[in-house]
Write a protein that holds these residues in place. Sequence first.
Motif, PDB file in Angstrom:
ATOM      1  N   SER A  73      52.443 -72.675   8.366  1.00  0.00           N
ATOM      2  CA  SER A  73      53.666 -73.145   7.709  1.00  0.00           C
ATOM      3  C   SER A  73      53.852 -72.589   6.306  1.00  0.00           C
ATOM      4  O   SER A  73      54.675 -73.100   5.560  1.00  0.00           O
ATOM      5  N   GLY A  74      53.097 -71.564   5.946  1.00  0.00           N
ATOM      6  CA  GLY A  74      53.257 -71.006   4.612  1.00  0.00           C
ATOM      7  C   GLY A  74      54.407 -70.023   4.533  1.00  0.00           C
ATOM      8  O   GLY A  74      55.144 -69.769   5.503  1.00  0.00           O
ATOM      9  N   ILE A  75      54.573 -69.447   3.345  1.00  0.00           N
ATOM     10  CA  ILE A  75      55.657 -68.494   3.131  1.00  0.00           C
ATOM     11  C   ILE A  75      55.430 -67.223   3.946  1.00  0.00           C
ATOM     12  O   ILE A  75      56.368 -66.639   4.499  1.00  0.00           O
ATOM     13  N   ALA A  76      54.162 -66.794   4.048  1.00  0.00           N
ATOM     14  CA  ALA A  76      53.853 -65.558   4.760  1.00  0.00           C
ATOM     15  C   ALA A  76      53.614 -65.761   6.248  1.00  0.00           C
ATOM     16  O   ALA A  76      53.302 -64.803   6.955  1.00  0.00           O
ATOM     17  N   SER A  77      53.735 -66.970   6.746  1.00  0.00           N
ATOM     18  CA  SER A  77      53.484 -67.228   8.161  1.00  0.00           C
ATOM     19  C   SER A  77      54.656 -66.743   9.007  1.00  0.00           C
ATOM     20  O   SER A  77      55.803 -66.707   8.544  1.00  0.00           O
ATOM     21  N   ARG A  80      58.083 -70.150  13.250  1.00  0.00           N
ATOM     22  CA  ARG A  80      57.664 -71.079  14.292  1.00  0.00           C
ATOM     23  C   ARG A  80      58.622 -70.983  15.481  1.00  0.00           C
ATOM     24  O   ARG A  80      59.839 -70.900  15.295  1.00  0.00           O
ATOM     25  N   VAL A  81      58.056 -71.031  16.672  1.00  0.00           N
ATOM     26  CA  VAL A  81      58.842 -70.873  17.894  1.00  0.00           C
ATOM     27  C   VAL A  81      59.069 -72.241  18.510  1.00  0.00           C
ATOM     28  O   VAL A  81      58.113 -72.936  18.879  1.00  0.00           O
ATOM     29  N   LYS A 120      66.490 -74.329   2.730  1.00  0.00           N
ATOM     30  CA  LYS A 120      66.595 -75.781   2.553  1.00  0.00           C
ATOM     31  C   LYS A 120      65.314 -76.472   3.008  1.00  0.00           C
ATOM     32  O   LYS A 120      64.795 -77.367   2.321  1.00  0.00           O
ATOM     33  N   TYR A 121      64.811 -76.085   4.161  1.00  0.00           N
ATOM     34  CA  TYR A 121      63.593 -76.696   4.696  1.00  0.00           C
ATOM     35  C   TYR A 121      62.337 -75.875   4.371  1.00  0.00           C
ATOM     36  O   TYR A 121      61.237 -76.296   4.770  1.00  0.00           O
ATOM     37  N   ARG A 122      62.520 -74.736   3.705  1.00  0.00           N
ATOM     38  CA  ARG A 122      61.393 -73.840   3.438  1.00  0.00           C
ATOM     39  C   ARG A 122      60.660 -73.526   4.739  1.00  0.00           C
ATOM     40  O   ARG A 122      59.441 -73.668   4.867  1.00  0.00           O
ATOM     41  N   LYS A 237      58.623 -79.644  10.092  1.00  0.00           N
ATOM     42  CA  LYS A 237      58.088 -78.794   9.031  1.00  0.00           C
ATOM     43  C   LYS A 237      56.728 -79.300   8.561  1.00  0.00           C
ATOM     44  O   LYS A 237      55.813 -78.505   8.303  1.00  0.00           O
ATOM     45  N   GLU A 238      56.572 -80.603   8.462  1.00  0.00           N
ATOM     46  CA  GLU A 238      55.316 -81.168   7.970  1.00  0.00           C
ATOM     47  C   GLU A 238      54.291 -81.384   9.075  1.00  0.00           C
ATOM     48  O   GLU A 238      53.151 -81.753   8.784  1.00  0.00           O
ATOM     49  N   GLN A 239      54.668 -81.165  10.313  1.00  0.00           N
ATOM     50  CA  GLN A 239      53.758 -81.446  11.427  1.00  0.00           C
ATOM     51  C   GLN A 239      52.686 -80.375  11.539  1.00  0.00           C
ATOM     52  O   GLN A 239      52.946 -79.174  11.365  1.00  0.00           O
ATOM     53  N   ARG A 240      51.487 -80.820  11.840  1.00  0.00           N
ATOM     54  CA  ARG A 240      50.391 -79.891  12.102  1.00  0.00           C
ATOM     55  C   ARG A 240      50.433 -79.529  13.592  1.00  0.00           C
ATOM     56  O   ARG A 240      50.185 -80.365  14.462  1.00  0.00           O
ATOM     57  N   LEU A 241      50.753 -78.276  13.864  1.00  0.00           N
ATOM     58  CA  LEU A 241      50.959 -77.851  15.242  1.00  0.00           C
ATOM     59  C   LEU A 241      49.622 -77.528  15.904  1.00  0.00           C
ATOM     60  O   LEU A 241      48.703 -76.999  15.277  1.00  0.00           O
ATOM     61  N   THR A 242      49.537 -77.861  17.171  1.00  0.00           N
ATOM     62  CA  THR A 242      48.356 -77.547  17.980  1.00  0.00           C
ATOM     63  C   THR A 242      48.779 -76.613  19.109  1.00  0.00           C
ATOM     64  O   THR A 242      49.824 -76.802  19.728  1.00  0.00           O
ATOM     65  N   VAL A 243      47.968 -75.607  19.351  1.00  0.00           N
ATOM     66  CA  VAL A 243      48.239 -74.628  20.405  1.00  0.00           C
ATOM     67  C   VAL A 243      47.020 -74.562  21.307  1.00  0.00           C
ATOM     68  O   VAL A 243      45.911 -74.942  20.904  1.00  0.00           O
TER      69      VAL A 243
END
Length: 745
Positions: A73-77, A80-81, A120-122, A237-243
Amino acid sequence: MTGSRVQVNKSHKSRFSTKSSRNLHKTAAKDKSRIGKSDCNVAKGAKAARVQRNKMLRDQKRLALLKEKRASSGIASPPRVIVLFGLSASVNLNSVREDLLRQLSSEGTGALSSTVSSSKYRLRTSVLQAPHGDLVGCMEMAKVADLVAFVASASSFSEESMSYYIDSFGNQCLSVFRSLGLPSTAVLIRDLPTDLKKRKDLKKMCISSLTSEFPEDCKFYAADTKDELHKFLWLFKEQRLTVPHWRNQRPFLMAQKVDVVADDCNSGKCTLLLHGYLRAHCLSVNQLVHISGAGDFQLGKIEILKDPFPLNARKESDAMESDEIHDLEVIRTLSPDPLKLEPLLVENVPDPLAGEQTWPTEAEMAEADQNQKHRKQKKRALPRGTSEYQAAWIVDDSDEADSDSDNDADDGMVLDQEDRGFPGYEGTNNSDIDDDQASLNFRYADDGTENDSVMMEGEILTREQIEDEIKKIKEAHAEDEEFPDEVDTPLDVPARKRFAKYRGLKSFRTSSWDPKESLPPEYARIFAFDKFTRTQKHVFANALKMEQENMDDSVPASLYVRLHIKEVPAGIAHRLCEIAERSPLIASGLLQHESKMSVLHFSVKKHDTYDAPIKAKEELIFHVGFRQFVARPIFSSDNMNSDKHKMERFLHAGCFSVASIYAPICFPPLPLIVLKSADGGVAPAVAAVGSLRSIDPDRIILKKIVLTGYPQRVSKLKAIVRYMFHNPEDVRWFKVKRALFVFVP
């Protein structure tokens, strides 16, 4: 009684005293004024070491979590799909996608791109719409999804499945997604009424109906108004995604644009250009890549491009406003090193002289003659006409008592899968010796899997012939399920010729069988590992080392790149361009050895929604992780206490079996989805699901048969069975051991 005579009890010594005061009587040997420590605490600083170690572990976990959060979720990431999947055909996914993109887009008007960079949501997000009814397209999107947003309509009702909100195709895709490994999930509820009370009650009813179908951490959101979508995006945006774990083991790229460049040197080949963000891991230009649905290829070069969707405050008026990306600035170009380039090696080139032996010495020849004389002096009671090869498999009479006690359900006759006879041999002599030789060389097709009823290409069958073929397969499936391994001796062919490829085993579990015996020459073209687990650890360690060292020939993850994939057939390249318009095209990096052919074993189970029989050696489509290929598997049971495994003619429902195929090497863990294509242009159906088990060319798969007859008279030691054999020669031929056959009444 006066106060001086009041009784004063002795105070307890250690109830309220400190630890140091209780040890006042202990003094150090050298310094009498210093209190000595107890001898039990010999290891000085043990507690401090434990505290320091726990602190280091906490810091490492905190740094790993922070690194993962910055990478996702950083600037360089990379973006997200989000994959929007409708649980029923009545859900309008177009409106949901447009509402999400307009909420993310700053302009809110004009042409909407599937990838949006929101200041807006970064957040940078790619929103994909899963096509309802296209199983393969939905699977490809689920493989690259960071979040699968299931969309349910509050006003929908499915009469097919007799349940709210989910139709039959939605149930099928849900089971496939679970087998692939679900990433983070969320449920968006649409079409809720405007009345507050009805809206609340209907939302509660929808949540109660769908809770059992999704993971426990799945969140439910109403998604009708802008405020509700704003809440969903802010929490996303704040969620920690799991794959899934298997997806983080290899680098992959979801192509946002596909181009084809013709090759001047070779008219039938071309160069395929894939634009997209590199994900999961770094990719080396010397690595091989796999394109889903096309195969394995080498890279011509990798170009690092300027990010078309930057997440910063500076806005460029000439930024991309659509999916068409032209004339991107090339920051860096990586070219492969011919010395380090991974070869596109598929099959091994066997050495025909590898098995040759030198001429034996005189001492070896004398020893062989002496052993031969000793073998001739040892007399054994063998049936008439038994050859030396057959005599080697006959146990001595001293073991007869053990064979009687070991006569259980595992005893029987098994098939050596490799062919040892000479095709086209015809023996017509009447002597026993000629019959024996003819039985060893006679090639008669087995009715189980040898007479394969697969329709060849170009064969045109009528509707009646197709229906008869399907009826025969269903009858054979039902018979195999009710009477496994049982066969009848044919009337027109002698049993000693019909079952010439079979040999008797005293015990299926304990009898020895050499896995290298009678292998065909083509088996030398595949690759095998001495120790597969050690090789797998070594390959993953090398991939991690390349990730940590940041080599010059590798591209870090999260960058926008252009892959030049060389020597792609022109027909396949144009077909991939058509596929990329309706579903994502995935290019994944291959680890070492993953382009080589070997024997793969999968643990599979028949899917609950598939009713048709699945026959061995039937053409199926295998989806293994990002890879897909067509194969004809052989099914076998999984014997934990034996190195031999019984072949199965059909994949039966309700139980796991092992499917063995020739395929490129893949390192587990990897999920498996097996599809069965139907005739008449019908979309393929899910036939089975499972996972990659192992890679072992030495796994012994044997075919077991049980000769059946009708018992007429039974005593304690003998039995009279009719119609098992139809001529005296067969009876004398099979009269070697009683324990080799299982008599079924």
